[in-house]
Design a protein around this motif. Sequence first.
Motif, PDB file in Angstrom:
ATOM      1  N   TYR A   1       0.836  -1.190   0.000  1.00  0.00           N
ATOM      2  CA  TYR A   1       0.000   0.000   0.000  1.00  0.00           C
ATOM      3  C   TYR A   1       0.879   1.252   0.000  1.00  0.00           C
ATOM      4  O   TYR A   1       1.909   1.303   0.679  1.00  0.00           O
ATOM      5  CB  TYR A   1      -0.900   0.032   1.238  1.00  0.00           C
ATOM      6  CG  TYR A   1      -1.986  -1.009   1.249  1.00  0.00           C
ATOM      7  CD1 TYR A   1      -3.094  -0.895   0.418  1.00  0.00           C
ATOM      8  CD2 TYR A   1      -1.906  -2.108   2.102  1.00  0.00           C
ATOM      9  CE1 TYR A   1      -4.098  -1.855   0.432  1.00  0.00           C
ATOM     10  CE2 TYR A   1      -2.905  -3.072   2.123  1.00  0.00           C
ATOM     11  CZ  TYR A   1      -4.001  -2.936   1.282  1.00  0.00           C
ATOM     12  OH  TYR A   1      -4.986  -3.897   1.302  1.00  0.00           O
ATOM     13  N   GLU A   2       0.454   2.260  -0.736  1.00  0.00           N
ATOM     14  CA  GLU A   2       1.112   3.552  -0.744  1.00  0.00           C
ATOM     15  C   GLU A   2       0.309   4.491   0.153  1.00  0.00           C
ATOM     16  O   GLU A   2      -0.926   4.536   0.066  1.00  0.00           O
ATOM     17  CB  GLU A   2       1.178   4.124  -2.160  1.00  0.00           C
ATOM     18  CG  GLU A   2       1.973   3.257  -3.123  1.00  0.00           C
ATOM     19  CD  GLU A   2       1.935   3.791  -4.541  1.00  0.00           C
ATOM     20  OE1 GLU A   2       2.760   4.670  -4.884  1.00  0.00           O
ATOM     21  OE2 GLU A   2       1.069   3.330  -5.307  1.00  0.00           O
ATOM     22  N   ALA A   3       1.006   5.238   1.005  1.00  0.00           N
ATOM     23  CA  ALA A   3       0.292   6.077   1.963  1.00  0.00           C
ATOM     24  C   ALA A   3       1.055   7.363   2.253  1.00  0.00           C
ATOM     25  O   ALA A   3       2.263   7.465   2.013  1.00  0.00           O
ATOM     26  CB  ALA A   3       0.056   5.308   3.268  1.00  0.00           C
ATOM     27  N   ALA A   4       0.317   8.345   2.771  1.00  0.00           N
ATOM     28  CA  ALA A   4       0.893   9.603   3.243  1.00  0.00           C
ATOM     29  C   ALA A   4       0.655   9.689   4.747  1.00  0.00           C
ATOM     30  O   ALA A   4      -0.386   9.236   5.244  1.00  0.00           O
ATOM     31  CB  ALA A   4       0.263  10.797   2.536  1.00  0.00           C
ATOM     32  N   GLY A   5       1.620  10.269   5.469  1.00  0.00           N
ATOM     33  CA  GLY A   5       1.506  10.377   6.908  1.00  0.00           C
ATOM     34  C   GLY A   5       1.642  11.809   7.377  1.00  0.00           C
ATOM     35  O   GLY A   5       1.558  12.752   6.583  1.00  0.00           O
TER      36      GLY A   5
ATOM     37  N   ILE B   1      -6.040   2.924  10.591  1.00  0.00           N
ATOM     38  CA  ILE B   1      -4.841   3.306  11.342  1.00  0.00           C
ATOM     39  C   ILE B   1      -4.270   4.608  10.799  1.00  0.00           C
ATOM     40  O   ILE B   1      -3.896   5.513  11.565  1.00  0.00           O
ATOM     41  CB  ILE B   1      -3.784   2.181  11.273  1.00  0.00           C
ATOM     42  CG1 ILE B   1      -4.279   0.943  12.023  1.00  0.00           C
ATOM     43  CG2 ILE B   1      -2.452   2.660  11.852  1.00  0.00           C
ATOM     44  CD1 ILE B   1      -3.391  -0.273  11.841  1.00  0.00           C
ATOM     45  N   LEU B   2      -4.209   4.719   9.482  1.00  0.00           N
ATOM     46  CA  LEU B   2      -3.664   5.930   8.871  1.00  0.00           C
ATOM     47  C   LEU B   2      -4.500   7.151   9.215  1.00  0.00           C
ATOM     48  O   LEU B   2      -3.969   8.204   9.599  1.00  0.00           O
ATOM     49  CB  LEU B   2      -3.589   5.755   7.353  1.00  0.00           C
ATOM     50  CG  LEU B   2      -2.521   4.788   6.832  1.00  0.00           C
ATOM     51  CD1 LEU B   2      -2.772   4.456   5.361  1.00  0.00           C
ATOM     52  CD2 LEU B   2      -1.127   5.376   7.006  1.00  0.00           C
ATOM     53  N   MET B   3      -5.809   7.040   9.100  1.00  0.00           N
ATOM     54  CA  MET B   3      -6.692   8.175   9.380  1.00  0.00           C
ATOM     55  C   MET B   3      -6.595   8.599  10.840  1.00  0.00           C
ATOM     56  O   MET B   3      -6.638   9.789  11.154  1.00  0.00           O
ATOM     57  CB  MET B   3      -8.133   7.817   9.014  1.00  0.00           C
ATOM     58  CG  MET B   3      -8.386   7.654   7.526  1.00  0.00           C
ATOM     59  SD  MET B   3     -10.110   7.258   7.124  1.00  0.00           S
ATOM     60  CE  MET B   3     -10.931   8.750   7.711  1.00  0.00           C
ATOM     61  N   LYS B   4      -6.467   7.633  11.736  1.00  0.00           N
ATOM     62  CA  LYS B   4      -6.371   7.932  13.163  1.00  0.00           C
ATOM     63  C   LYS B   4      -5.132   8.750  13.479  1.00  0.00           C
ATOM     64  O   LYS B   4      -5.117   9.536  14.434  1.00  0.00           O
ATOM     65  CB  LYS B   4      -6.353   6.623  13.963  1.00  0.00           C
ATOM     66  CG  LYS B   4      -6.304   6.830  15.470  1.00  0.00           C
ATOM     67  CD  LYS B   4      -6.338   5.491  16.197  1.00  0.00           C
ATOM     68  CE  LYS B   4      -6.269   5.693  17.714  1.00  0.00           C
ATOM     69  NZ  LYS B   4      -6.298   4.394  18.442  1.00  0.00           N
ATOM     70  N   HIS B   5      -4.083   8.615  12.669  1.00  0.00           N
ATOM     71  CA  HIS B   5      -2.819   9.305  12.928  1.00  0.00           C
ATOM     72  C   HIS B   5      -2.536  10.393  11.883  1.00  0.00           C
ATOM     73  O   HIS B   5      -1.383  10.732  11.629  1.00  0.00           O
ATOM     74  CB  HIS B   5      -1.671   8.304  12.968  1.00  0.00           C
ATOM     75  CG  HIS B   5      -1.770   7.323  14.102  1.00  0.00           C
ATOM     76  ND1 HIS B   5      -2.498   6.155  14.010  1.00  0.00           N
ATOM     77  CD2 HIS B   5      -1.244   7.344  15.365  1.00  0.00           C
ATOM     78  CE1 HIS B   5      -2.409   5.496  15.150  1.00  0.00           C
ATOM     79  NE2 HIS B   5      -1.667   6.182  15.987  1.00  0.00           N
ATOM     80  N   GLY B   6      -3.582  10.914  11.283  1.00  0.00           N
ATOM     81  CA  GLY B   6      -3.420  12.040  10.367  1.00  0.00           C
ATOM     82  C   GLY B   6      -2.868  11.693   9.007  1.00  0.00           C
ATOM     83  O   GLY B   6      -2.279  12.545   8.335  1.00  0.00           O
ATOM     84  N   GLY B   7      -3.071  10.449   8.587  1.00  0.00           N
ATOM     85  CA  GLY B   7      -2.572  10.017   7.283  1.00  0.00           C
ATOM     86  C   GLY B   7      -3.676   9.451   6.426  1.00  0.00           C
ATOM     87  O   GLY B   7      -4.858   9.571   6.733  1.00  0.00           O
ATOM     88  N   GLY B   8      -3.300   8.828   5.327  1.00  0.00           N
ATOM     89  CA  GLY B   8      -4.276   8.212   4.451  1.00  0.00           C
ATOM     90  C   GLY B   8      -3.604   7.520   3.286  1.00  0.00           C
ATOM     91  O   GLY B   8      -2.426   7.762   2.996  1.00  0.00           O
ATOM     92  N   LEU B   9      -4.337   6.643   2.649  1.00  0.00           N
ATOM     93  CA  LEU B   9      -3.828   5.980   1.452  1.00  0.00           C
ATOM     94  C   LEU B   9      -3.735   6.985   0.309  1.00  0.00           C
ATOM     95  O   LEU B   9      -4.547   7.907   0.215  1.00  0.00           O
ATOM     96  CB  LEU B   9      -4.750   4.825   1.060  1.00  0.00           C
ATOM     97  CG  LEU B   9      -4.840   3.653   2.052  1.00  0.00           C
ATOM     98  CD1 LEU B   9      -5.922   2.674   1.623  1.00  0.00           C
ATOM     99  CD2 LEU B   9      -3.496   2.954   2.169  1.00  0.00           C
TER     100      LEU B   9
END
Length: 277
Positions: free
Chosen positions: A120-124, A149-157
Amino acid sequence: MLGDMILRAFRLTVRVSAVVQCPALHSHRALHSSSALWAGHNKWSKVKDIKIPKDAARSRMIVKYTMMIRIAVREGGPNPEFNVALAQVLEQCRNKNVPKATVEGAIKGAKSKPGVQYVYEAAGPGGCTLLIEVLTDNNTRSHQEIKRILMKHGGGLCEGARRNFDRKGVVAASRDGISSERALELAIEAGAEDVQEIEDEEERPILQFICDIASMKAVRSALESLGVPTLSSALEFVSHTPSLLTQAQLETASSLLEALNDCPDVVRVWDNIHAQT
């Protein structure tokens, strides 16, 4: 005090600039030092006041290596003589003292156990980018959990994160009192592009020599001839575009990486996180 703890949690990256037709290497090379999160082998963050117990960390490390074995066997078969990726993982397992029975069980069960590999590619936090490798028998479940998990820590796919990384050869060696200056010299003499000073899962100092994939075997042989005992060699995603994060962003990023590594479907996470100096 918290700032000191955060800085201790990040590695010192030593980058070797290209030196072309220059007889005086030492007077013309560039040495860049920056703090960065360790991602290539899932080094857990040590930002928090209470560290994860070593036995729990070791158990999780073993689980991750069994997943890496399964992926390697699926891609190239169970014989390490004809499967370079598997041979590299097995070497890492030996260096980490992964039980032989666990290794053999992972190889035998690689094709019988269901599972598909994804990256998966993601931004944090702070615009950093991540590559998240998973091995799952239910991609919908894994996709939803990674997204949560990503959304909870200010990130996303996101798409395009992979453009910030190159596939490189990484030769690991024990530091054994080698100074940063000497590590730089060794990298140049062995033909490596970069050398990074990191800690492994058991907090032992390790040198990582970064090189072109085609040069990995030659670099390892050169290091051995220079008297540097190497531990392993493998292909990794190495960032070429760092994201400089503030102290607050580093704390959030650390929590994100820890949460991702807690996910049972996650094998490895690579990032381009660097601390602002």
